[in-house]
Design a protein around this motif. Structure first.
Motif, PDB file in Angstrom:
ATOM      1  N   ARG A 164    -172.224  22.012-145.048  1.00 37.81           N
ATOM      2  CA  ARG A 164    -171.032  21.151-145.100  1.00 37.81           C
ATOM      3  C   ARG A 164    -171.170  20.042-146.142  1.00 37.81           C
ATOM      4  NH1 ARG A 164    -171.123  21.433-139.392  1.00 37.81           N
ATOM      5  NH2 ARG A 164    -169.583  22.901-138.600  1.00 37.81           N
ATOM      6  N   PRO A 165    -172.259  19.270-146.094  1.00 36.53           N
ATOM      7  CA  PRO A 165    -172.288  18.111-147.001  1.00 36.53           C
ATOM      8  C   PRO A 165    -172.376  18.453-148.481  1.00 36.53           C
ATOM      9  CG  PRO A 165    -174.350  18.276-145.751  1.00 36.53           C
ATOM     10  CD  PRO A 165    -173.386  19.245-145.142  1.00 36.53           C
ATOM     11  N   LEU A 166    -173.094  19.523-148.845  1.00 36.81           N
ATOM     12  CA  LEU A 166    -173.265  19.791-150.275  1.00 36.81           C
ATOM     13  C   LEU A 166    -171.932  20.073-150.975  1.00 36.81           C
ATOM     14  CD1 LEU A 166    -175.067  20.162-152.753  1.00 36.81           C
ATOM     15  CD2 LEU A 166    -175.269  22.581-152.123  1.00 36.81           C
ATOM     16  N   PRO A 167    -171.100  21.020-150.501  1.00 34.33           N
ATOM     17  CA  PRO A 167    -169.829  21.245-151.201  1.00 34.33           C
ATOM     18  C   PRO A 167    -168.929  20.007-151.219  1.00 34.33           C
ATOM     19  CG  PRO A 167    -170.320  23.062-149.713  1.00 34.33           C
ATOM     20  CD  PRO A 167    -171.287  21.980-149.399  1.00 34.33           C
ATOM     21  N   ALA A 168    -168.999  19.188-150.166  1.00 27.75           N
ATOM     22  CA  ALA A 168    -168.212  17.953-150.158  1.00 27.75           C
ATOM     23  C   ALA A 168    -168.688  17.008-151.261  1.00 27.75           C
ATOM     24  CB  ALA A 168    -168.318  17.282-148.800  1.00 27.75           C
ATOM     25  N   MET A 169    -170.005  16.873-151.399  1.00 25.71           N
ATOM     26  CA  MET A 169    -170.564  16.026-152.462  1.00 25.71           C
ATOM     27  C   MET A 169    -170.188  16.558-153.841  1.00 25.71           C
ATOM     28  SD  MET A 169    -174.316  15.653-150.683  1.00 25.71           S
ATOM     29  CE  MET A 169    -175.168  14.891-152.067  1.00 25.71           C
ATOM     30  N   VAL A 170    -170.230  17.881-153.998  1.00 20.59           N
ATOM     31  CA  VAL A 170    -169.955  18.495-155.302  1.00 20.59           C
ATOM     32  C   VAL A 170    -168.498  18.294-155.701  1.00 20.59           C
ATOM     33  CG1 VAL A 170    -169.793  20.693-156.539  1.00 20.59           C
ATOM     34  CG2 VAL A 170    -171.836  20.167-155.187  1.00 20.59           C
ATOM     35  N   ILE A 171    -167.566  18.611-154.801  1.00 18.23           N
ATOM     36  CA  ILE A 171    -166.157  18.500-155.195  1.00 18.23           C
ATOM     37  C   ILE A 171    -165.757  17.039-155.381  1.00 18.23           C
ATOM     38  CG2 ILE A 171    -165.186  18.495-152.843  1.00 18.23           C
ATOM     39  CD1 ILE A 171    -163.701  20.122-156.048  1.00 18.23           C
ATOM     40  N   ALA A 172    -166.362  16.136-154.603  1.00 17.53           N
ATOM     41  CA  ALA A 172    -166.078  14.715-154.802  1.00 17.53           C
ATOM     42  C   ALA A 172    -166.532  14.281-156.191  1.00 17.53           C
ATOM     43  CB  ALA A 172    -166.769  13.885-153.725  1.00 17.53           C
ATOM     44  N   ARG A 173    -167.741  14.712-156.606  1.00 17.50           N
ATOM     45  CA  ARG A 173    -168.239  14.357-157.938  1.00 17.50           C
ATOM     46  C   ARG A 173    -167.364  14.975-159.024  1.00 17.50           C
ATOM     47  NH1 ARG A 173    -173.501  13.664-160.254  1.00 17.50           N
ATOM     48  NH2 ARG A 173    -174.199  12.951-158.202  1.00 17.50           N
ATOM     49  N   LEU A 174    -166.944  16.213-158.822  1.00 14.41           N
ATOM     50  CA  LEU A 174    -166.125  16.880-159.825  1.00 14.41           C
ATOM     51  C   LEU A 174    -164.754  16.211-159.954  1.00 14.41           C
ATOM     52  CD1 LEU A 174    -166.663  19.347-161.664  1.00 14.41           C
ATOM     53  CD2 LEU A 174    -165.382  20.729-160.035  1.00 14.41           C
ATOM     54  N   LEU A 175    -164.225  15.748-158.832  1.00 16.93           N
ATOM     55  CA  LEU A 175    -162.956  15.024-158.869  1.00 16.93           C
ATOM     56  C   LEU A 175    -163.120  13.676-159.556  1.00 16.93           C
ATOM     57  CD1 LEU A 175    -161.578  15.843-155.313  1.00 16.93           C
ATOM     58  CD2 LEU A 175    -160.309  16.190-157.435  1.00 16.93           C
ATOM     59  N   GLY A 176    -164.321  13.097-159.434  1.00 17.20           N
ATOM     60  CA  GLY A 176    -164.565  11.785-160.016  1.00 17.20           C
ATOM     61  C   GLY A 176    -164.501  10.682-158.998  1.00 17.20           C
ATOM     62  N   MET A 177    -164.944  10.982-157.770  1.00 19.74           N
ATOM     63  CA  MET A 177    -164.922   9.983-156.704  1.00 19.74           C
ATOM     64  C   MET A 177    -166.253  10.015-155.966  1.00 19.74           C
ATOM     65  SD  MET A 177    -162.276  12.036-154.236  1.00 19.74           S
ATOM     66  CE  MET A 177    -162.912  11.561-152.647  1.00 19.74           C
ATOM     67  N   PHE A 220    -155.637   9.148-151.745  1.00 22.62           N
ATOM     68  CA  PHE A 220    -155.647   9.555-153.147  1.00 22.62           C
ATOM     69  C   PHE A 220    -154.730   8.669-153.985  1.00 22.62           C
ATOM     70  CE2 PHE A 220    -157.577  13.761-152.072  1.00 22.62           C
ATOM     71  CZ  PHE A 220    -158.583  13.712-153.027  1.00 22.62           C
ATOM     72  N   GLU A 221    -153.639   8.203-153.392  1.00 18.79           N
ATOM     73  CA  GLU A 221    -152.748   7.313-154.129  1.00 18.79           C
ATOM     74  C   GLU A 221    -153.496   6.057-154.560  1.00 18.79           C
ATOM     75  OE1 GLU A 221    -147.985   6.729-153.745  1.00 18.79           O
ATOM     76  OE2 GLU A 221    -149.177   6.619-151.914  1.00 18.79           O
ATOM     77  N   ALA A 222    -154.323   5.515-153.639  1.00 17.28           N
ATOM     78  CA  ALA A 222    -155.106   4.323-153.967  1.00 17.28           C
ATOM     79  C   ALA A 222    -156.161   4.638-155.028  1.00 17.28           C
ATOM     80  CB  ALA A 222    -155.770   3.780-152.699  1.00 17.28           C
ATOM     81  N   ILE A 223    -156.805   5.813-154.911  1.00 17.55           N
ATOM     82  CA  ILE A 223    -157.814   6.216-155.898  1.00 17.55           C
ATOM     83  C   ILE A 223    -157.169   6.373-157.271  1.00 17.55           C
ATOM     84  CG2 ILE A 223    -159.341   8.100-156.589  1.00 17.55           C
ATOM     85  CD1 ILE A 223    -159.845   8.583-153.561  1.00 17.55           C
ATOM     86  N   LEU A 224    -156.010   7.028-157.316  1.00 15.28           N
ATOM     87  CA  LEU A 224    -155.325   7.259-158.589  1.00 15.28           C
ATOM     88  C   LEU A 224    -154.887   5.938-159.222  1.00 15.28           C
ATOM     89  CD1 LEU A 224    -153.156  10.318-157.522  1.00 15.28           C
ATOM     90  CD2 LEU A 224    -154.960  10.360-159.247  1.00 15.28           C
ATOM     91  N   GLU A 225    -154.427   5.018-158.393  1.00 17.62           N
ATOM     92  CA  GLU A 225    -153.987   3.714-158.928  1.00 17.62           C
ATOM     93  C   GLU A 225    -155.174   2.968-159.532  1.00 17.62           C
ATOM     94  OE1 GLU A 225    -151.792  -0.375-157.347  1.00 17.62           O
ATOM     95  OE2 GLU A 225    -151.794   1.440-156.108  1.00 17.62           O
ATOM     96  N   ARG A 226    -156.317   3.000-158.840  1.00 14.45           N
ATOM     97  CA  ARG A 226    -157.501   2.325-159.368  1.00 14.45           C
ATOM     98  C   ARG A 226    -157.983   2.992-160.654  1.00 14.45           C
ATOM     99  NH1 ARG A 226    -160.686   3.399-155.566  1.00 14.45           N
ATOM    100  NH2 ARG A 226    -162.041   4.915-156.588  1.00 14.45           N
ATOM    101  N   ARG A 227    -158.000   4.335-160.644  1.00 14.26           N
ATOM    102  CA  ARG A 227    -158.460   5.063-161.819  1.00 14.26           C
ATOM    103  C   ARG A 227    -157.530   4.857-163.018  1.00 14.26           C
ATOM    104  NH1 ARG A 227    -161.714   9.441-161.311  1.00 14.26           N
ATOM    105  NH2 ARG A 227    -161.468   9.490-163.570  1.00 14.26           N
ATOM    106  N   GLN A 228    -156.242   4.742-162.747  1.00 15.84           N
ATOM    107  CA  GLN A 228    -155.278   4.509-163.816  1.00 15.84           C
ATOM    108  C   GLN A 228    -155.554   3.171-164.494  1.00 15.84           C
ATOM    109  OE1 GLN A 228    -152.754   6.734-164.734  1.00 15.84           O
ATOM    110  NE2 GLN A 228    -152.468   5.390-166.486  1.00 15.84           N
TER     111      GLN A 228
END
Length: 432
Positions: A164-177, A220-228
């Motif tokens: 469980r944790p590894l794919p969660a860590m991977v996709i989070a890193r790939l997304l940039g979070m 995600f809205e908050a993440i996108l606003e910060r990243r923007q």
């Protein structure tokens, strides 16, 4: 696959014995959730196509490899199917789930060309082999850190500690979070998986899925606003993560800001770890349940790529999907009306004896082509290469670090999700 387009005709569906049984006797029961392959075999042997009232209020089931592959490739069968799924029910319930449908239906998984093509082109660059090769070292480090934490532990739950944790860590890193900063995202993702995995979701399941999707969207809205806000200070030539690519596309007008953008973020997070998690768990369970194959892999580790393909074929993490018929057609003598739902049973197709010799035998050296677990055609899984890379890294590490493993549970702890087949728990013991 014999498909013919027809003018409007009277519905000729006969009440054959198999169809009558399917309309009244559930397919998905406790025995199916333990072992769906006996039911698939019975369906496949009874005929190429069957009607069942059990799936989303009524659907045509396909079990043969040739038919499943053709439907997944053919644009005659549309991926747009969420309306009859989310909104089915009374007028009050349809109004209740409008926010859910507004987001859920915009995910790339449920779109056809040209919208699907437009969104996929934005995301393809992040999943190209060259981009993923540069990411493999980071995945190796993540896997090593999870395994390092178990060095003093002889017994542990492989699902909870690695799968469980590894794919969660991977996709989070790939997304940039940072996966640690948003742990609720993956809990909400589990609620979506339960909804998608139900052939007839009840009101409570729909409510939980809607609540979780809306919370995920707000996060995600908050993440996108910060990243923007941060983007202005980044070098123009810096390699983009997936959220960066999505923001660039939104700025260029290729993706609509709002629901469409948020739906892709949620879809990537969900799909990015669900299949991988179950491939890891299913693969290890298969090896420990077939010790001769585990020993064979240890002796010939170069078989790992074909072993991963065989895990995916033999115990597909995605057991079925859905498509809507876009125009009246006849398939194997049955009239499929425009709007009818078709359910290609991927898990059944992967065990079709017309396609594979001894399909119920696990053979990590099998050389009979690939499987349908990642789909086919325009909707083939965009993250298939990433999933296989993660699995390759984990199993290579298992072979070298923990060559002597044994399963502790006498019976598998299946997750009881008929679509996303996997283990809720996989307790193992490693010996030094």
């Amino acid at each position: 696959m014999k498909t013919a387009m027809l003018p409007a005709l009277a519905d000729p569906r006969p009440e054959t014995p198999i169809q009558a049984r399917l309309a009244t006797r559930p397919i998905i029961d406790a025995s199916f959730l333990r072992d769906p392959y006996s039911a698939y075999r019975a369906l496949r042997e009874a005929g190429p196509i069957h009607w069942s009232d059990e799936f989303f209020g009524g659907a045509w089931l396909l079990t043969r490899h040739e038919d499943v592959e053709a439907v997944l490739r053919d644009p005659l069968y549309s991926a747009r199917r969420t309306g009859g799924w989310v909104m089915r029910g009374t007028e009050d319930s349809r109004l209740m789930f409008c926010p859910f449908q507004r987001l859920f239906s915009r995910a790339m998984l449920f779109l056809d060309a040209p919208d699907h093509t437009r969104l996929r082109q934005v995301l393809n660059a992040g999943f190209r082999p060259a981009a993923l090769r540069g990411f493999s070292g980071a995945i190796e480090q993540m896997a090593a850190s999870l395994m390092d934490a178990l060095d003093e532990t002889e017994e542990f739950d492989f699902m909870g500690r690695i799968a469980r944790p590894l794919p969660a860590m991977v996709i989070a890193r790939l997304l940039g979070m940072d996966s640690g900063s948003q742990p609720d995202l993956f809990d909400w993702s589990e609620d979506l998986g339960a909804f998608i995995g139900s052939p007839d979701p009840d009101l409570g399941l729909k409510r939980r899925a809607q609540t979780s999707l809306l919370k995920m969207s707000a996060a995600f809205e908050a993440i996108l606003e910060r990243r923007q806000t941060e983007r202005a200070s980044l070098p123009q030539n810096e390699e983009k993560d997936l959220i960066g690519r999505l923001l660039d596309a939104a700025s260029a007008g290729t993706i609509e800001a709002g629901a469409e953008l948020l739906a892709q973020c949620a879809m990537l997070l969900f799909a990015g770890h669900e299949t991988t998690k179950n491939l890891l768990g299913n693969g290890l369970h298969l090896l420990l349940s077939h010790p001769e194959q585990w020993k064979r892999l240890q002796q010939t580790p170069e078989l790992l790529p074909s072993a991963l393909r065989e895990f995916l074929r033999y115990e597909s993490p995605v057991q079925y999907t859905g498509r809507r018929v876009t125009t009246d057609v006849v398939l194997h003598g049955q009239l499929l009306r425009r709007g009818d739902l078709v359910v290609p049973l991927i898990g059944a197709a992967n065990r079709d004896p017309e396609r594979y010799s001894n399909p119920d035998v696990l053979d990590i050296g099998r050389r009979e082509g690939s499987h349908l677990s990642f789909g086919q055609g325009p909707h083939v899984c965009i993250g298939a290469a990433l999933t296989q890379m993660e699995a390759d890294i984990v199993f290579r590490a298992l072979l070298t670090r923990w060559p002597v493993l044994e399963r502790l549970d006498s019976e598998p702890a299946w997750n009881c999700n008929p679509v996303y087949r996997g283990h809720s728990r996989l307790r193992v013991r490693r010996r030094r």
